[in-house]
Design an enzyme around this catalytic site. Structure first.
Site, PDB file in Angstrom:
ATOM      1  N   TYR A  86     -34.456   1.053  10.777  1.00 50.83           N
ATOM      2  CA  TYR A  86     -35.033   2.278  10.198  1.00 50.83           C
ATOM      3  C   TYR A  86     -34.008   2.942   9.279  1.00 50.83           C
ATOM      4  CZ  TYR A  86     -37.613   6.734  10.051  1.00 50.83           C
ATOM      5  OH  TYR A  86     -38.310   7.854   9.642  1.00 50.83           O
ATOM      6  N   SER A 102     -35.985   9.814   4.879  1.00 50.78           N
ATOM      7  CA  SER A 102     -35.726  10.478   6.159  1.00 50.78           C
ATOM      8  C   SER A 102     -34.314  11.028   6.094  1.00 50.78           C
ATOM      9  CB  SER A 102     -35.832   9.446   7.288  1.00 50.78           C
ATOM     10  OG  SER A 102     -35.225   9.908   8.481  1.00 50.78           O
TER      11      SER A 102
END
Ligand SMILES: NC(=O)c1ccc[n+]([C@@H]2O[C@H](COP(=O)([O-])OP(=O)(O)OC[C@H]3O[C@@H](n4cnc5c(N)ncnc54)[C@H](O)[C@@H]3O)[C@@H](O)[C@H]2O)c1
Length: 276
Positions: A168, A155
């Site tokens: 995350y 990401s």
């Protein structure tokens, strides 16, 4: 001739979103697909769960694109299950040439609201799950000795942080370390390992009530369109998000021979967000 003609691709998180897009496009480009998805709830995930019907729809679309597919409900946290699915795929298609470790969840939390349970769940799926996928998928590649290509889906939060979502962000940074280590270990086997770093992608991961409310707490029932302005502010290019198919273009390049001497790279598909 397709870009991955005759290849076999193991793809996790393939029931919907980016994973489905990768599966369908690779099938259209000549690959057979080994697909895995949990198709069930994860306690801390912001998005509603994918379903068995979603995975069935991926099967339908892969077959319509001309590919064969082995699709199984399985959890990337379960190392043995990953090895079993890969073994089934190898039985059906003979080998594995491509691994796309795409399954993941996102949460809506901050440093002091990320409970130990949330932390563990996110790391287990988004980092350990990627390790399980990588190891299970590349073992038969090494044994076959015919090389291959692995893409780990990270990401922009694997390259930078924005505050919030600590688990995350840590997991997606961890994916970069795993990618680099594996690129070393697998290079002698002519297996390339790279990471893609999507920015906002229009899937259930951003198009869900939790994300809508995070960006527009002032509205009673905000929609994706209501948060487009907020999502755009992180990007250089004046768009709020990319489509799953835009990430697939980068993944397809990385798994095809067009990138045959590229390994160990971090490739953002992020409208310029990482350099803003
Ligand atoms: N959508 C975005 O804005 C965005 C941005 C950056 C990175 N990503 C990453 O892209 C990847 C794909 O996400 P997406 O946008 O397609 O979202 P998505 O929620 O539509 O798809 C994720 C898929 O992973 C599956 N999954 C979750 N946990 C699993 C588990 N334990 N075992 C097996 N499957 C599991 C889900 O069931 C779902 O089908 C994820 O790794 C995500 O972190 C997404």
């Amino acid at each position: 001739m397709g870009a991955v003609e005759g290849k076999v691709a193991f793809i996790t998180g393939a029931a919907r979103g980016q994973g489905r897009s990768h599966a369908v496009r690779l099938a259209a480009e000549g690959a057979d697909i080994i697909a895995v998805d949990l198709c069930g709830p994860v306690a801390s995930a912001a998005a509603p769960p994918a379903t068995r019907a979603d995975l069935d729809e991926t099967v339908h679309r892969v077959e319509a694109a001309g590919g064969r597919i082995v699709a199984r409900v399985a959890d990337v946290r379960d190392h043995a299950a990953m090895e079993e699915v890969v073994a089934e795929g190898v039985d059906a298609f003979g080998t594995v040439d491509i691994v796309i470790a795409n399954a993941g969840i996102s949460t809506v939390d901050g440093l002091f609201t990320c409970t130990p349970d949330v932390w563990r769940e996110v790391i287990d799926i988004n980092l350990t799950g990627v390790f399980n996928t990588l190891v299970a998928g590349t073992k038969p590649m090494v044994a076959a000795g015919s090389g291959g290509s692995v893409v780990l889906v990270s990401s922009i939060m694997g390259l930078r942080a924005a505050g919030g979502i600590p688990a995350y962000t840590a997991a997606k940074h961890g994916v970069v370390g795993l990618m680099r280590a594996a690129a070393h270990d697998l290079a002698p086997h002519r297996i390339r390992v790279n990471a893609v770093h999507p920015g906002n992608v229009r899937t259930a991961m951003i198009d869900n009530p939790g994300m809508h409310a995070l960006f527009r707490p002032d509205l009673a029932e905000p929609t994706l369109d209501d948060i487009a302005g907020g999502l755009s502010t992180i990007n250089l290019l004046p768009e709020p998000w990319v489509e799953p198919e835009d990430v697939t273009e980068a993944v397809l390049w990385l798994v095809s021979d067009a990138s045959r001497f590229v390994t160990g790279v971090t490739l953002p598909v992020d409208l310029g967000a990482t350099v803003k």
